[in-house]
Design a protein around this motif. Structure first.
Motif, mmCIF file in Angstrom:
data_model
loop_
_atom_site.group_PDB
_atom_site.id
_atom_site.type_symbol
_atom_site.label_atom_id
_atom_site.label_comp_id
_atom_site.label_asym_id
_atom_site.label_seq_id
_atom_site.Cartn_x
_atom_site.Cartn_y
_atom_site.Cartn_z
ATOM 1 N N ILE A 1 106.371 29.955 -6.242
ATOM 2 C CA ILE A 1 106.445 31.062 -5.291
ATOM 3 C C ILE A 1 106.420 32.360 -6.099
ATOM 4 O O ILE A 1 107.284 32.585 -6.940
ATOM 5 C CB ILE A 1 107.727 30.984 -4.447
ATOM 6 C CG1 ILE A 1 107.759 29.673 -3.653
ATOM 7 C CG2 ILE A 1 107.836 32.185 -3.515
ATOM 8 C CD1 ILE A 1 109.064 29.415 -2.955
ATOM 9 N N ASP B 1 100.850 19.539 3.244
ATOM 10 C CA ASP B 1 100.656 20.942 2.890
ATOM 11 C C ASP B 1 101.374 21.868 3.876
ATOM 12 O O ASP B 1 101.930 22.891 3.484
ATOM 13 C CB ASP B 1 99.169 21.284 2.838
ATOM 14 C CG ASP B 1 98.459 20.636 1.660
ATOM 15 O OD1 ASP B 1 99.145 20.261 0.680
ATOM 16 O OD2 ASP B 1 97.228 20.512 1.718
ATOM 17 N N ALA B 2 101.385 21.494 5.161
ATOM 18 C CA ALA B 2 102.061 22.310 6.174
ATOM 19 C C ALA B 2 103.563 22.364 5.908
ATOM 20 O O ALA B 2 104.181 23.433 5.992
ATOM 21 C CB ALA B 2 101.780 21.766 7.563
ATOM 22 N N PHE C 1 105.040 21.813 3.027
ATOM 23 C CA PHE C 1 105.166 22.524 1.753
ATOM 24 C C PHE C 1 105.161 24.040 2.001
ATOM 25 O O PHE C 1 106.009 24.767 1.497
ATOM 26 C CB PHE C 1 103.981 22.114 0.871
ATOM 27 C CG PHE C 1 104.175 22.345 -0.588
ATOM 28 C CD1 PHE C 1 104.676 21.345 -1.397
ATOM 29 C CD2 PHE C 1 103.821 23.547 -1.172
ATOM 30 C CE1 PHE C 1 104.833 21.537 -2.766
ATOM 31 C CE2 PHE C 1 103.978 23.757 -2.529
ATOM 32 C CZ PHE C 1 104.485 22.749 -3.325
ATOM 33 N N TYR C 2 104.222 24.498 2.794
ATOM 34 C CA TYR C 2 104.084 25.919 3.103
ATOM 35 C C TYR C 2 105.298 26.442 3.862
ATOM 36 O O TYR C 2 105.821 27.523 3.566
ATOM 37 C CB TYR C 2 102.805 26.130 3.920
ATOM 38 C CG TYR C 2 102.467 27.576 4.179
ATOM 39 C CD1 TYR C 2 101.839 28.343 3.218
ATOM 40 C CD2 TYR C 2 102.775 28.167 5.395
ATOM 41 C CE1 TYR C 2 101.526 29.672 3.445
ATOM 42 C CE2 TYR C 2 102.476 29.496 5.641
ATOM 43 C CZ TYR C 2 101.848 30.236 4.665
ATOM 44 O OH TYR C 2 101.546 31.546 4.903
ATOM 45 N N GLU C 3 105.765 25.671 4.830
ATOM 46 C CA GLU C 3 106.926 26.067 5.631
ATOM 47 C C GLU C 3 108.183 26.197 4.774
ATOM 48 O O GLU C 3 108.944 27.161 4.894
ATOM 49 C CB GLU C 3 107.148 25.042 6.744
ATOM 50 C CG GLU C 3 108.254 25.401 7.700
ATOM 51 C CD GLU C 3 108.395 24.374 8.815
ATOM 52 O OE1 GLU C 3 109.519 24.261 9.329
ATOM 53 O OE2 GLU C 3 107.408 23.703 9.155
ATOM 54 N N MET D 1 106.294 23.395 -6.744
ATOM 55 C CA MET D 1 106.125 24.524 -5.846
ATOM 56 C C MET D 1 106.321 25.800 -6.658
ATOM 57 O O MET D 1 107.318 25.951 -7.362
ATOM 58 C CB MET D 1 107.164 24.467 -4.719
ATOM 59 C CG MET D 1 107.090 25.612 -3.754
ATOM 60 S SD MET D 1 108.394 25.533 -2.502
ATOM 61 C CE MET D 1 107.944 24.036 -1.654
ATOM 62 N N ALA E 1 108.292 26.666 1.472
ATOM 63 C CA ALA E 1 108.110 27.788 0.546
ATOM 64 C C ALA E 1 108.394 29.115 1.240
ATOM 65 O O ALA E 1 109.026 30.002 0.659
ATOM 66 C CB ALA E 1 106.694 27.771 -0.022
ATOM 67 N N ASN E 2 107.955 29.259 2.478
ATOM 68 C CA ASN E 2 108.231 30.485 3.224
ATOM 69 C C ASN E 2 109.720 30.637 3.509
ATOM 70 O O ASN E 2 110.248 31.753 3.473
ATOM 71 C CB ASN E 2 107.445 30.515 4.533
ATOM 72 C CG ASN E 2 106.097 31.164 4.364
ATOM 73 O OD1 ASN E 2 105.996 32.276 3.882
ATOM 74 N ND2 ASN E 2 105.059 30.450 4.749
ATOM 75 N N ILE F 1 101.941 31.512 -2.584
ATOM 76 C CA ILE F 1 102.534 30.176 -2.630
ATOM 77 C C ILE F 1 101.501 29.275 -3.286
ATOM 78 O O ILE F 1 100.340 29.243 -2.881
ATOM 79 C CB ILE F 1 102.857 29.645 -1.219
ATOM 80 C CG1 ILE F 1 103.895 30.529 -0.540
ATOM 81 C CG2 ILE F 1 103.339 28.192 -1.291
ATOM 82 C CD1 ILE F 1 104.108 30.215 0.918
ATOM 83 N N GLU F 2 101.920 28.531 -4.309
ATOM 84 C CA GLU F 2 101.006 27.653 -5.036
ATOM 85 C C GLU F 2 101.586 26.246 -5.101
ATOM 86 O O GLU F 2 102.794 26.067 -5.301
ATOM 87 C CB GLU F 2 100.816 28.211 -6.449
ATOM 88 C CG GLU F 2 99.804 27.492 -7.272
ATOM 89 C CD GLU F 2 99.592 28.180 -8.620
ATOM 90 O OE1 GLU F 2 100.557 28.777 -9.155
ATOM 91 O OE2 GLU F 2 98.475 28.108 -9.127
ATOM 92 N N ARG F 3 100.742 25.265 -4.910
ATOM 93 C CA ARG F 3 101.137 23.865 -5.033
ATOM 94 C C ARG F 3 100.381 23.263 -6.205
ATOM 95 O O ARG F 3 99.148 23.336 -6.277
ATOM 96 C CB ARG F 3 100.811 23.091 -3.759
ATOM 97 C CG ARG F 3 101.159 21.636 -3.853
ATOM 98 C CD ARG F 3 100.902 20.902 -2.551
ATOM 99 N NE ARG F 3 101.291 19.509 -2.688
ATOM 100 C CZ ARG F 3 101.647 18.752 -1.685
ATOM 101 N NH1 ARG F 3 101.651 19.234 -0.461
ATOM 102 N NH2 ARG F 3 101.995 17.511 -1.889
#
Length: 74
Positions: free
Chosen positions: A14, A42-43, A45-47, A12, A49-50, A63-65
């Motif tokens: 950021i 992905d959802a 992961f995004y949550e 991850m 990261a935020n 945000i990059e994966r």
């Protein structure tokens, strides 16, 4: 010949804007977290990261994966 992708790891990344450069452009910092569960959606992961970005004093810009996988001939 069938080829399958076997997930191995995820990272991850950021990116936050940490101020301005001497020239007046944006200065960025990148936070990297390795050993993220590769099966995470992905959802999720995004949550996450935020949530991590919310702990920072700088605004979130990206945000990059980054996924790594092996290709296996079956």
């Amino acid at each position: 010949m069938a080829v399958n992708k076997v997930p191995q790891s995820a990272v991850m990344s950021i990116k936050v804007q940490a101020g301005l450069t001497s020239a007046g452009g944006p200065a960025f910092k990148t936070l990297r977290f390795s050993n993220v569960k590769p099966g995470a959606t992905d959802a999720d992961f995004y949550e996450i990261a935020n949530a991590i970005a919310g702990l920072q004093s700088y605004p979130l810009t990206l945000i990059e994966r980054i996924d790594t996988a092996n290709l296996v001939n079956v």
